[in-house]
Design a protein around this motif. Sequence first.
Motif, PDB file in Angstrom:
ATOM      1  N   THR A  34       2.341 -12.699   1.634  1.00 20.28           N
ATOM      2  CA  THR A  34       2.278 -12.428   0.196  1.00 20.28           C
ATOM      3  C   THR A  34       0.920 -11.848  -0.199  1.00 20.28           C
ATOM      4  OG1 THR A  34       3.842 -14.214  -0.277  1.00 20.28           O
ATOM      5  CG2 THR A  34       2.449 -13.474  -2.089  1.00 20.28           C
ATOM      6  N   VAL A  35      -0.138 -12.444   0.302  1.00 22.47           N
ATOM      7  CA  VAL A  35      -1.482 -11.944  -0.021  1.00 22.47           C
ATOM      8  C   VAL A  35      -1.673 -10.545   0.553  1.00 22.47           C
ATOM      9  CG1 VAL A  35      -3.965 -12.287   0.335  1.00 22.47           C
ATOM     10  CG2 VAL A  35      -2.493 -14.241  -0.202  1.00 22.47           C
ATOM     11  N   THR A  36      -1.241 -10.346   1.781  1.00 24.06           N
ATOM     12  CA  THR A  36      -1.374  -9.035   2.425  1.00 24.06           C
ATOM     13  C   THR A  36      -0.617  -7.968   1.649  1.00 24.06           C
ATOM     14  OG1 THR A  36      -1.607 -10.054   4.615  1.00 24.06           O
ATOM     15  CG2 THR A  36      -0.988  -7.730   4.551  1.00 24.06           C
ATOM     16  N   ARG A  37       0.620  -8.272   1.272  1.00 23.22           N
ATOM     17  CA  ARG A  37       1.436  -7.301   0.539  1.00 23.22           C
ATOM     18  C   ARG A  37       0.790  -6.971  -0.814  1.00 23.22           C
ATOM     19  NH1 ARG A  37       6.812  -5.655   0.576  1.00 23.22           N
ATOM     20  NH2 ARG A  37       7.597  -4.942  -1.451  1.00 23.22           N
ATOM     21  N   THR A  38       0.285  -7.985  -1.488  1.00 24.14           N
ATOM     22  CA  THR A  38      -0.328  -7.767  -2.801  1.00 24.14           C
ATOM     23  C   THR A  38      -1.560  -6.882  -2.688  1.00 24.14           C
ATOM     24  OG1 THR A  38       0.462  -9.924  -3.560  1.00 24.14           O
ATOM     25  CG2 THR A  38      -1.296  -8.892  -4.835  1.00 24.14           C
ATOM     26  N   LEU A  39      -2.399  -7.143  -1.702  1.00 26.65           N
ATOM     27  CA  LEU A  39      -3.617  -6.355  -1.540  1.00 26.65           C
ATOM     28  C   LEU A  39      -3.313  -4.922  -1.112  1.00 26.65           C
ATOM     29  CD1 LEU A  39      -6.068  -8.840   0.192  1.00 26.65           C
ATOM     30  CD2 LEU A  39      -6.224  -7.953  -2.128  1.00 26.65           C
ATOM     31  N   GLU A  40      -2.368  -4.760  -0.215  1.00 28.62           N
ATOM     32  CA  GLU A  40      -2.112  -3.434   0.341  1.00 28.62           C
ATOM     33  C   GLU A  40      -1.263  -2.554  -0.577  1.00 28.62           C
ATOM     34  OE1 GLU A  40      -0.554  -3.689   4.279  1.00 28.62           O
ATOM     35  OE2 GLU A  40      -2.246  -4.865   5.041  1.00 28.62           O
ATOM     36  N   GLN A  41      -0.376  -3.167  -1.362  1.00 27.29           N
ATOM     37  CA  GLN A  41       0.534  -2.372  -2.172  1.00 27.29           C
ATOM     38  C   GLN A  41       0.303  -2.499  -3.672  1.00 27.29           C
ATOM     39  OE1 GLN A  41       4.656  -2.658  -1.089  1.00 27.29           O
ATOM     40  NE2 GLN A  41       4.222  -2.913   1.085  1.00 27.29           N
ATOM     41  N   GLY A  42      -0.504  -3.462  -4.064  1.00 31.41           N
ATOM     42  CA  GLY A  42      -0.701  -3.659  -5.496  1.00 31.41           C
ATOM     43  C   GLY A  42       0.565  -4.182  -6.134  1.00 31.41           C
ATOM     44  N   ILE A  43       0.792  -3.817  -7.384  1.00 30.57           N
ATOM     45  CA  ILE A  43       1.952  -4.335  -8.092  1.00 30.57           C
ATOM     46  C   ILE A  43       2.949  -3.243  -8.454  1.00 30.57           C
ATOM     47  CG2 ILE A  43       0.697  -6.302  -9.025  1.00 30.57           C
ATOM     48  CD1 ILE A  43       0.529  -4.772 -11.694  1.00 30.57           C
ATOM     49  N   THR A  44       2.728  -2.031  -7.970  1.00 29.50           N
ATOM     50  CA  THR A  44       3.675  -0.959  -8.255  1.00 29.50           C
ATOM     51  C   THR A  44       4.906  -1.091  -7.361  1.00 29.50           C
ATOM     52  OG1 THR A  44       2.510   0.489  -6.695  1.00 29.50           O
ATOM     53  CG2 THR A  44       1.909   0.660  -9.011  1.00 29.50           C
ATOM     54  N   ALA A  45       6.035  -0.650  -7.860  1.00 25.35           N
ATOM     55  CA  ALA A  45       7.280  -0.780  -7.114  1.00 25.35           C
ATOM     56  C   ALA A  45       7.325   0.166  -5.931  1.00 25.35           C
ATOM     57  CB  ALA A  45       8.478  -0.511  -8.026  1.00 25.35           C
ATOM     58  N   THR A  46       6.609   1.299  -6.033  1.00 28.81           N
ATOM     59  CA  THR A  46       6.588   2.278  -4.955  1.00 28.81           C
ATOM     60  C   THR A  46       5.196   2.380  -4.394  1.00 28.81           C
ATOM     61  OG1 THR A  46       8.297   3.553  -6.083  1.00 28.81           O
ATOM     62  CG2 THR A  46       7.068   4.670  -4.334  1.00 28.81           C
TER      63      THR A  46
END
Length: 202
Positions: A179-191
């Motif tokens: 979860t932390v990795t995804r948030t940092l790498e992708q931010g909060i945008t859907a794409t």
Amino acid sequence: MSAKQTSSARNRTERAIVTASVRVWARDRAATLPQVAEAAEVGRTTLHRYFPERDGLLRAATEHALEAIGGAIAEADPDKGHPLDAMRRVIAALASASDAIMFVFGDQSLVRDVAPTSEPDLPAPHDPVIDLIRRGQAEGVFDDQLTAEWIQQVLWGVTYTAFEQVERGALAKFDVTATVTRTLEQGITATAGARPGSEPKP
């Protein structure tokens, strides 16, 4: 019992008390010394023999927590490999130090009280996470329009929030790293790769 055995037993007892205090105070900063003693599985008299005052144990707990966080980061080898892989290792390592992070970042005045005051002419303490972020920025992996310090604060904030969510039962502990990795790498945008002002998907 020999002097060496006595010393070893004292060290184990003291470590058990300090470790328990980090675990207990990470969840309840108002917890009493008797509650810490119970968590450490020692008597109140024993705890007071090692730490007569709450402030002394608080300081020892803070030092222990900072050492745990620093040790976890060091074991992740943030100076090796691709910056993104290194950051993922750091995040996974931080997940193993959740009690220490919740304790320290729950009250950052603890760090100010423990950290030695630096002399103006001395260099700032080495920070391997800042070094990793700057390396990633230099290699075009991390956004160089943000300061390394900002990215680091985002890392700490998201990680701390993930641990809070675990405590509340809103996030499984084994999902923290992802979860932390995804948030940092992708931010909060859907794409992935979307930028402010981009048209949303229909």
